[in-house]
Scaffold this motif. Sequence first.
Motif, PDB file in Angstrom:
ATOM      1  N   SER A  20       0.849  -1.207   0.000  1.00 32.87           N
ATOM      2  CA  SER A  20       0.000   0.000   0.000  1.00 32.87           C
ATOM      3  C   SER A  20       0.880   1.250   0.000  1.00 32.87           C
ATOM      4  O   SER A  20       0.645   2.204  -0.742  1.00 32.87           O
ATOM      5  CB  SER A  20      -0.905   0.022   1.241  1.00 32.87           C
ATOM      6  N   GLU A  21       1.906   1.225   0.843  1.00 32.48           N
ATOM      7  CA  GLU A  21       2.850   2.345   0.964  1.00 32.48           C
ATOM      8  C   GLU A  21       3.550   2.596  -0.383  1.00 32.48           C
ATOM      9  O   GLU A  21       3.675   3.726  -0.845  1.00 32.48           O
ATOM     10  CB  GLU A  21       3.888   1.961   2.026  1.00 32.48           C
ATOM     11  N   ALA A  22       3.998   1.487  -1.012  1.00 28.69           N
ATOM     12  CA  ALA A  22       4.716   1.589  -2.291  1.00 28.69           C
ATOM     13  C   ALA A  22       3.804   2.120  -3.403  1.00 28.69           C
ATOM     14  O   ALA A  22       4.219   2.924  -4.241  1.00 28.69           O
ATOM     15  CB  ALA A  22       5.278   0.222  -2.678  1.00 28.69           C
ATOM     16  N   LEU A  23       2.538   1.671  -3.406  1.00 26.64           N
ATOM     17  CA  LEU A  23       1.573   2.147  -4.412  1.00 26.64           C
ATOM     18  C   LEU A  23       1.337   3.653  -4.261  1.00 26.64           C
ATOM     19  O   LEU A  23       1.322   4.402  -5.249  1.00 26.64           O
ATOM     20  CB  LEU A  23       0.244   1.395  -4.283  1.00 26.64           C
ATOM     21  N   LEU A  24       1.164   4.105  -3.017  1.00 28.06           N
ATOM     22  CA  LEU A  24       0.935   5.531  -2.763  1.00 28.06           C
ATOM     23  C   LEU A  24       2.150   6.361  -3.142  1.00 28.06           C
ATOM     24  O   LEU A  24       2.038   7.458  -3.693  1.00 28.06           O
ATOM     25  CB  LEU A  24       0.591   5.761  -1.283  1.00 28.06           C
ATOM     26  N   TYR A  25       3.339   5.817  -2.855  1.00 25.79           N
ATOM     27  CA  TYR A  25       4.589   6.520  -3.177  1.00 25.79           C
ATOM     28  C   TYR A  25       4.760   6.639  -4.691  1.00 25.79           C
ATOM     29  O   TYR A  25       5.020   7.712  -5.228  1.00 25.79           O
ATOM     30  CB  TYR A  25       5.763   5.751  -2.558  1.00 25.79           C
ATOM     31  N   ARG A  26       4.571   5.527  -5.384  1.00 24.54           N
ATOM     32  CA  ARG A  26       4.726   5.522  -6.847  1.00 24.54           C
ATOM     33  C   ARG A  26       3.644   6.355  -7.549  1.00 24.54           C
ATOM     34  O   ARG A  26       3.858   6.901  -8.621  1.00 24.54           O
ATOM     35  CB  ARG A  26       4.698   4.090  -7.385  1.00 24.54           C
ATOM     36  N   ALA A  27       2.467   6.444  -6.917  1.00 31.78           N
ATOM     37  CA  ALA A  27       1.377   7.247  -7.507  1.00 31.78           C
ATOM     38  C   ALA A  27       1.518   8.726  -7.162  1.00 31.78           C
ATOM     39  O   ALA A  27       0.710   9.553  -7.588  1.00 31.78           O
ATOM     40  CB  ALA A  27       0.028   6.718  -7.020  1.00 31.78           C
ATOM     41  N   GLY A  28       2.546   9.056  -6.354  1.00 35.59           N
ATOM     42  CA  GLY A  28       2.804  10.460  -6.021  1.00 35.59           C
ATOM     43  C   GLY A  28       1.969  11.007  -4.886  1.00 35.59           C
ATOM     44  O   GLY A  28       1.913  12.207  -4.651  1.00 35.59           O
ATOM     45  N   ALA A  29       1.299  10.113  -4.113  1.00 36.13           N
ATOM     46  CA  ALA A  29       0.430  10.576  -3.016  1.00 36.13           C
ATOM     47  C   ALA A  29       1.218  10.834  -1.728  1.00 36.13           C
ATOM     48  O   ALA A  29       0.795  11.620  -0.887  1.00 36.13           O
ATOM     49  CB  ALA A  29      -0.681   9.566  -2.753  1.00 36.13           C
ATOM     50  N   ILE A  30       2.354  10.153  -1.550  1.00 33.24           N
ATOM     51  CA  ILE A  30       3.209  10.424  -0.384  1.00 33.24           C
ATOM     52  C   ILE A  30       4.632  10.673  -0.876  1.00 33.24           C
ATOM     53  O   ILE A  30       5.048  10.147  -1.906  1.00 33.24           O
ATOM     54  CB  ILE A  30       3.180   9.276   0.668  1.00 33.24           C
ATOM     55  N   ARG A  31       5.378  11.486  -0.107  1.00 33.70           N
ATOM     56  CA  ARG A  31       6.712  11.911  -0.560  1.00 33.70           C
ATOM     57  C   ARG A  31       7.829  10.958  -0.157  1.00 33.70           C
ATOM     58  O   ARG A  31       8.888  10.944  -0.753  1.00 33.70           O
ATOM     59  CB  ARG A  31       7.030  13.303   0.007  1.00 33.70           C
ATOM     60  N   ARG A  32       7.587  10.218   0.932  1.00 35.38           N
ATOM     61  CA  ARG A  32       8.642   9.265   1.332  1.00 35.38           C
ATOM     62  C   ARG A  32       8.005   7.955   1.778  1.00 35.38           C
ATOM     63  O   ARG A  32       6.864   7.923   2.235  1.00 35.38           O
ATOM     64  CB  ARG A  32       9.539   9.844   2.424  1.00 35.38           C
ATOM     65  N   LEU A  33       8.787   6.907   1.636  1.00 33.92           N
ATOM     66  CA  LEU A  33       8.303   5.567   1.972  1.00 33.92           C
ATOM     67  C   LEU A  33       8.475   5.296   3.460  1.00 33.92           C
ATOM     68  O   LEU A  33       9.588   5.360   3.978  1.00 33.92           O
ATOM     69  CB  LEU A  33       9.110   4.517   1.206  1.00 33.92           C
ATOM     70  N   GLY A  34       7.358   4.990   4.139  1.00 35.29           N
ATOM     71  CA  GLY A  34       7.465   4.540   5.527  1.00 35.29           C
ATOM     72  C   GLY A  34       7.623   3.027   5.539  1.00 35.29           C
ATOM     73  O   GLY A  34       7.440   2.363   4.514  1.00 35.29           O
ATOM     74  N   ARG A  35       7.975   2.496   6.707  1.00 32.82           N
ATOM     75  CA  ARG A  35       8.097   1.038   6.828  1.00 32.82           C
ATOM     76  C   ARG A  35       7.443   0.572   8.114  1.00 32.82           C
ATOM     77  O   ARG A  35       7.533   1.242   9.142  1.00 32.82           O
ATOM     78  CB  ARG A  35       9.574   0.616   6.836  1.00 32.82           C
ATOM     79  N   VAL A  36       6.781  -0.581   8.018  1.00 29.21           N
ATOM     80  CA  VAL A  36       6.099  -1.146   9.190  1.00 29.21           C
ATOM     81  C   VAL A  36       7.106  -1.351  10.319  1.00 29.21           C
ATOM     82  O   VAL A  36       6.869  -0.978  11.467  1.00 29.21           O
ATOM     83  CB  VAL A  36       5.399  -2.480   8.827  1.00 29.21           C
ATOM     84  N   ASP A  37       8.273  -1.937   9.988  1.00 32.69           N
ATOM     85  CA  ASP A  37       9.260  -2.246  11.034  1.00 32.69           C
ATOM     86  C   ASP A  37       9.957  -1.003  11.584  1.00 32.69           C
ATOM     87  O   ASP A  37      10.578  -1.042  12.637  1.00 32.69           O
ATOM     88  CB  ASP A  37      10.282  -3.292  10.546  1.00 32.69           C
ATOM     89  N   HIS A  38       9.849   0.118  10.856  1.00 33.08           N
ATOM     90  CA  HIS A  38      10.416   1.381  11.371  1.00 33.08           C
ATOM     91  C   HIS A  38       9.352   2.203  12.112  1.00 33.08           C
ATOM     92  O   HIS A  38       9.619   3.324  12.545  1.00 33.08           O
ATOM     93  CB  HIS A  38      10.988   2.224  10.225  1.00 33.08           C
ATOM     94  N   GLN A  39       8.144   1.654  12.193  1.00 33.73           N
ATOM     95  CA  GLN A  39       7.010   2.296  12.876  1.00 33.73           C
ATOM     96  C   GLN A  39       6.643   3.660  12.279  1.00 33.73           C
ATOM     97  O   GLN A  39       6.201   4.555  12.993  1.00 33.73           O
ATOM     98  CB  GLN A  39       7.301   2.440  14.382  1.00 33.73           C
TER      99      GLN A  39
END
Length: 305
Positions: A20-39
């Motif tokens: 979901s995070e990667a799709l939003l990032y690639r679609a330009g909806a978020i500026r940086r990728l978050g990670r589950v393990d980085h909280q």
Amino acid sequence: MKNCCIGVLAHVDAGKTTLSEALLYRAGAIRRLGRVDHQDAFLDTDTMERQRGITIFSKQAVCQLGDTTVTLLDTPGHVDFSAEMERTLQVLDYAVLVISGADGVQGHTETLWSLLKRYQVPTFLFINKMDQPGTDREALLSELQKRLSESCVDFALLDDADAEVPEEVWETIAMSDEELLERYLESGSIAEEDIRRLIRQRKLFPCYFGSALKLKGVEELLNGLERWMGEINSDQDAAFGAKVFKISRDEQGSRLTHLKITSGRLKVKDFLQEKGKEPEKVNQIRIYSGMKYETVNEAMPGMIC
């Protein structure tokens, strides 16, 4: 402007929130990728979710796919929270079912598949974690065809303009519909609109392979969704209709009614009435994306608000 709602579903640990995070990032909806393990995942906003590293509540985010505004719903994968996931199924136009390439089809995957069938949700599949050693694309596709549906088809060749699509791929697509098979045998070709129709009717399930964490295959999935999702009927001039799928409270304790507009329009100050209950006034319409929201004066068919 068209509106569409896509749910992302998976067995726990298949990498659903990462996708979901990667799709939003690639679609330009978020500026940086978050990670589950980085909280710091954009969609895992609850303190408990961040501590445990799992999705407990369904969340939404909005992005653009061509001329369609997409509401992406990330749902819990853990079986303990499957009621929360199942509530969202009734409002989905399409689903992306995430399968771990390292684990293949698991018990809960089959449960999700049955639920998607029950709610008649057209489904794309993303086979994740293909960067892990020992993953075998052919073997995984064969397992999907055996355990989920014979009409699971690897769409990578179909979406690659330079690739020569093998005859067997066309035949698998054609065989998922009798009428289409007859036309295919006569003409030797299949129209794109026929493929969209088969996907919409749940007679065909496009499969994409990649690694969400490494952003591999994510662009292809986005392009595939944009190309192969059909028109969604949405009558703005019809009588107002909506499906309520969740009630929650915001940080101030205000009651939030989560709904999808199915027809007509919803405006601020409108009165809504459920059978046998007093009418309630719409004080505000919020469109959420992660933790944040924007207020709008009206909501159109296909929108989740």
